[in-house]
Structure formats: structure tokens, C-alpha cells
Write a protein that holds these residues in place. Structure first.
Motif, PDB file in Angstrom:
ATOM      1  N   ARG A  31      -2.135  -0.819  -3.799  1.00 30.24           N
ATOM      2  CA  ARG A  31      -3.055  -0.017  -3.593  1.00 30.24           C
ATOM      3  C   ARG A  31      -2.537   1.278  -3.356  1.00 30.24           C
TER       4      ARG A  31
ATOM      5  N   THR B 284      -1.850   9.880  -7.603  1.00 29.18           N
ATOM      6  CA  THR B 284      -2.424   8.875  -6.914  1.00 29.18           C
ATOM      7  C   THR B 284      -3.490   8.060  -7.672  1.00 29.18           C
ATOM      8  N   SER B 285      -4.491   8.594  -8.378  1.00 29.56           N
ATOM      9  CA  SER B 285      -5.325   8.017  -9.162  1.00 29.56           C
ATOM     10  C   SER B 285      -4.834   7.200 -10.456  1.00 29.56           C
TER      11      SER B 285
ATOM     12  N   ALA C 261      -2.802   4.100  -8.982  1.00 22.33           N
ATOM     13  CA  ALA C 261      -3.870   3.150  -8.711  1.00 22.33           C
ATOM     14  C   ALA C 261      -4.261   2.194  -9.791  1.00 22.33           C
TER      15      ALA C 261
ATOM     16  N   GLU D 219      -8.161   6.818  -4.407  1.00 22.71           N
ATOM     17  CA  GLU D 219      -8.924   7.723  -3.858  1.00 22.71           C
ATOM     18  C   GLU D 219      -8.094   8.781  -2.864  1.00 22.71           C
ATOM     19  N   THR D 220      -8.650   9.878  -2.913  1.00 27.78           N
ATOM     20  CA  THR D 220      -8.297  10.833  -2.058  1.00 27.78           C
ATOM     21  C   THR D 220      -9.201  11.371  -0.831  1.00 27.78           C
TER      22      THR D 220
ATOM     23  N   LEU E 256     -10.164   0.126  -1.486  1.00 29.12           N
ATOM     24  CA  LEU E 256     -10.121   1.531  -1.819  1.00 29.12           C
ATOM     25  C   LEU E 256      -8.627   1.485  -2.316  1.00 29.12           C
ATOM     26  N   THR E 257      -8.698   2.105  -3.546  1.00 26.47           N
ATOM     27  CA  THR E 257      -7.455   2.580  -4.294  1.00 26.47           C
ATOM     28  C   THR E 257      -7.897   3.710  -5.345  1.00 26.47           C
TER      29      THR E 257
ATOM     30  N   ASN F 202      -3.346   5.256  -2.319  1.00 26.51           N
ATOM     31  CA  ASN F 202      -4.540   6.185  -1.874  1.00 26.51           C
ATOM     32  C   ASN F 202      -4.091   7.420  -1.607  1.00 26.51           C
TER      33      ASN F 202
ATOM     34  N   THR G  36       0.837  -1.297  -0.021  1.00 29.38           N
ATOM     35  CA  THR G  36       0.116  -0.007   0.053  1.00 29.38           C
ATOM     36  C   THR G  36       0.839   1.075   0.052  1.00 29.38           C
TER      37      THR G  36
ATOM     38  N   LEU H 120      -5.989   3.153   5.816  1.00 27.77           N
ATOM     39  CA  LEU H 120      -5.628   3.047   4.407  1.00 27.77           C
ATOM     40  C   LEU H 120      -4.600   1.938   4.148  1.00 27.77           C
TER      41      LEU H 120
END
Length: 256
Positions: free
Chosen positions: A183, A170-171, A174, A241-242, A238-239, A185, A140, A230
Motif C-alpha cells: 500500500r 504515490t497514486s 499504488a 491517497e494523499t 486505503l492506497t 499513501n 506500506t 496509514l
């Protein structure tokens, strides 16, 4: 009801910018939950006391001097992590910096320095740590953006632009690294009562009541809560995401 899904016990976590504030709180939280933590700062003397405190509390910590702007320094940091703890499960890209100035007053060197630490540093650490994760069992990555990167911030255009880049990275990552079991985030804090912010706003963490909802400033420990979530199996879905942690949102009241 079990809470095991929120645990990072047995993991190895690397936290940058961990000499004080949010980074230190995250390192101490992870270590208290049973993770091996590697903490870094640009000055060894600033991060050694943090590691010593964790060890004295029964945790496991390794302090390493590292400038996230320097690729060789970052690669040495990751190598030291793997050598000490035989792997790497979580990277927390917390290292950051800023100063206030109007846009026309920011020199090219000033602009590059802030972008280099906040965005380019995230690039260096993520590439180096990500290689270990992608070749292993995944992991992660927790990046740090800011409300400034989402909405802009007067007199902090360099910082806001860099943090916007971190959120977008980040996005993108991911998506690219999902097949590798990684992952990615991001946390975007608002005002947090770190030593620096406390000196500017005159509010210390001791004055903040976590049970009070109506507030616009939080504590480093509250951000550490989000980071632990996280990093834990509880965030397995969840991946990319902010998560914005800013207290009460800014909403204009309708005129009566």
C-alpha cells in the motif's frame, strides 16, 4: 471497542529525515507502540540521540547515516534494516528540504538540490525498500508531500513542484504495486510547529491546544497520528491517497 487495528506493534519501520520534527515524532510514536524503527539522517551525530532516547524509553531503534540522494547510501540503509530486524514493513519517506527564493532567482544547482532531496530521494528509498516488500509479504509506504505541492507556494516553486511529483508518484505506485501487497499513501501537511517553522512563525508546539479546532498550525505529533494510521491495519482499504492535514480549509466567504 478494540483499538488493535491501529497498532504497529511488531512491525519494522524505516523513517528518513528522523533527526527532528515530524520524522522524529513518527519514529518515537512507532517505537512507543512496539515497532522496531530504523532512523536516518545525513549526519550520524544528529540521529544518534534520537535512537538513544528511544532505547532509554524501552523501544528498539537503529540509527544510520544516510543521504537519500545517494543510491548506494540508500541501499546500504535498507540492507542494514533487513540485517538488524530481518525484514521491513513500513517506509516513511519524510526526508526533505527547501529554501525561499523567487523562481527567476533559483539557480540550476538550487533547483536540482531541492528536487533531488524531495523527489529523487523518495524514488531511491521507495525502489530499494519496495524491492524487499514486494519480494516478501508486502508492506506500506508513506510518502510526504505538502499543501505547497497541491496548491503551489510563492517563492518555493522548486519545493512545490517536487512535492507535486511525490503525490503523483504515490497514486501511480499504488496502482502498480497493489498486486504485490504494497500500500502506498501520502501525507500533505500544512503548517506544522517543527523547530524550523516555529522559528519563522513564532509559534511553538507547546502553545498549540489539540482541542482547538480553529487553527492553521499543527504539531508533529498530530502528523505522527496520521502516519501510524496509514501504517496500521486500520488503513487496509486505503492506497493511492494523499491525506491533507492542514487545519481549517481556505474558503472564501460569500459577500452579503
Amino acid at each position: 471497542m478494540t483499538t488493535e487495528q491501529f497498532s504497529v506493534d511488531g512491525d519494522t519501520a524505516l523513517v528518513t529525515g528522523a533527526s527532528s520534527g515530524i520524522g522524529r515524532a513518527i519514529a518515537e510514536r512507532f517505537a512507543a507502540d512496539g515497532a522496531d524503527v530504523v532512523i536516518c539522517s545525513r549526519e550520524q551525530e544528529n540521529v544518534d540521540p534520537v535512537a538513544e532516547g528511544i532505547e532509554e524509553s524501552g523501544g528498539s531503534a537503529l540509527a544510520v547515516e544516510c543521504d537519500v540522494r545517494d543510491r548506494e547510501s540508500v541501499e546500504a540503509l535498507v540492507e542494514a534494516t533487513v540485517a538488524e530486524f530481518d525484514g521491513l514493513d513500513t517506509l516513511v519517506n519524510n526526508a526533505g528540504a527547501s529554501f525561499m527564493a523567487n523562481f527567476e532567482g533559483i539557480s540550476e544547482n538550487g533547483w536540482k538540490t531541492i528536487v533531488d532531496i524531495n523527489l529523487h530521494g523518495t524514488y531511491h528509498c521507495t525502489q530499494a525498500a519496495g524491492e524487499v516488500m514486494r519480494e516478501g509479504d508486502g508492506g506500506t509506504i508513506i510518502n510526504f508531500a505538502s499543501v505547497a505541492g497541491q496548491e503551489g507556494a510563492p517563492f518555493m516553486s522548486h519545493y512545490a513542484a517536487a512535492k507535486a511529483g511525490v503525490a503523483n508518484l504515490t497514486s501511480t505506485l499504488a496502482y502498480e504495486w497493489a498486486d504485490d501487497g504494497v500500500r502506498v499513501n501520502c501525507i500533505a501537511p500544512g503548517f506544522v510547529a517543527t523547530p524550523g517553522v516555529a522559528s519563522q512563525m513564532g509559534v511553538t508546539a507547546d502553545e498549540i491546544d489539540r482541542e482547538e479546532v480553529d487553527r492553521k498550525i499543527g504539531t508533529s505529533e498530530e502528523i505522527a497520528d496520521v502516519a501510524q494510521f496509514l501504517a496500521s491495519p486500520a488503513a487496509s482499504y486505503l492506497t493511492g491517497e494523499t491525506i491533507t492535514a492542514r487545519g481549517v480549509p481556505d474558503i472564501m466567504e460569500s459577500p452579503e
